[in-house]
Write an enzyme that holds these catalytic residues in place. Sequence first.
Site, PDB file in Angstrom:
ATOM      1  N   ASP A 143      44.259  12.010  37.559  1.00  0.00           N
ATOM      2  CA  ASP A 143      44.471  10.911  38.506  1.00  0.00           C
ATOM      3  C   ASP A 143      44.295  11.399  39.947  1.00  0.00           C
ATOM      4  OD1 ASP A 143      45.941   8.516  39.777  1.00  0.00           O
ATOM      5  OD2 ASP A 143      46.106   8.061  37.648  1.00  0.00           O
ATOM      6  N   HIS A 173      49.205   6.901  43.579  1.00  0.00           N
ATOM      7  CA  HIS A 173      48.922   6.338  42.261  1.00  0.00           C
ATOM      8  C   HIS A 173      49.253   7.306  41.133  1.00  0.00           C
ATOM      9  CE1 HIS A 173      46.230   5.122  38.909  1.00  0.00           C
ATOM     10  NE2 HIS A 173      46.471   3.893  39.333  1.00  0.00           N
ATOM     11  N   SER A 328      46.597   0.353  35.051  1.00  0.00           N
ATOM     12  CA  SER A 328      47.033   1.715  35.403  1.00  0.00           C
ATOM     13  C   SER A 328      48.506   1.923  35.127  1.00  0.00           C
ATOM     14  CB  SER A 328      46.784   1.979  36.893  1.00  0.00           C
ATOM     15  OG  SER A 328      45.479   2.398  37.142  1.00  0.00           O
TER      16      SER A 328
END
Length: 382
Positions: A143, A173, A328
């Site tokens: 990621d 994120h 996600s």
Amino acid sequence: MRLSIIAAVLPLALAAPVAEPEIAPLIEARGAQPIAGKYIVKLKDEAKFGIMNAKSKIPGIERVYENVLNGFSATLSNEELERLRRDPDVESIEQDAIFSINAITQQQGATWGLTRISHRARGSTAYAYDTSAGAGACVYVIDTGVEDTHPDFEGRAKQIKSYASTARDGHGHGTHCAGTIGSKTWGVAKKVSIFGVKVLDDSGSGSLSNIVAGMDFVASDRQSRNCPRRTVASMSLGGGYSAALNQAAARLQSSGVFVAVAAGNDNRDAANTSPASEPTVCTVGATDSNDVRSTFSNYGRVVDIFAPGTSITSTWIGGRTNTISGTSMATPHIAGLAAYLFGLEGGSAGAMCGRIQTLSTKNVLTSIPSGTVNYLAFNGAT
């Protein structure tokens, strides 16, 4: 007589035209932004070419793949590209492209995802789980990186590799996904070990070649880690269809790593999205707190399971928390659930997606298109 026949045939054989070598296909970027002049070169498994030989011939080689793909990425001139396409050891060449995270919105509010995956019905305010909590399992978060100093990780997270310009998570994120997997407060598997592999930059995007490099790294690195209850990879990213990315995902899965991937946020069939369209990995769609498919979530036959993905609160950079939405956010619920079940029951990477489907709560979701499974993740605790 026999000698004369051979003598007569020989000139014909010598005069036969030499067959043109097969030209390796050039795969264009589909549904993703191409990176001009950059390519992923896949060599045949039986290739005699060799990476060292390639390096001596091609100065623009950037990444070498040895585990999930036999090949390399490189910056190529048109002449080098065409020469490689005619090399008998080259199976295919794919245009490098930009892929990105699959989170789309931000808003205030508390998470509900943990309570939902530990109860058959909506409405509970408690998260029920076995105290084994994923101990002994490891999860690689491929990621934007992981802020391993966040106090909610209790020292169980490490940022170990970067294919971007910086090693730290400057976006948030990856830290959010890691928190849903295994943080003390927001995590599904609260005793799991987490390893951050940064393949996306601080804007949340990155090249296909760097993503494959991160996967190749995981396939190698996991062999040196102490993960007695198996290994998971969480990939909350995606883009257009990529044969190279799908093959890398398939090989990572077949190497013994359970791979959870996001279905994507385009409200369309995920069949043209990678790595979601790879059939051997576990592809995750998203739901909201009313058991409705999230308005953004992709769907279709390649989706294996749904998990909470709307308004999910988790860890964030700067030691903070944040509430965001996307497939996600659904994906780390499944990565964490796989780690939890590995810790509790054992099992194999190849069987885990089926195990999660078997445990799931069936036919409670709405707005599920025809041909898409109606399975909501459940941990079996109640």
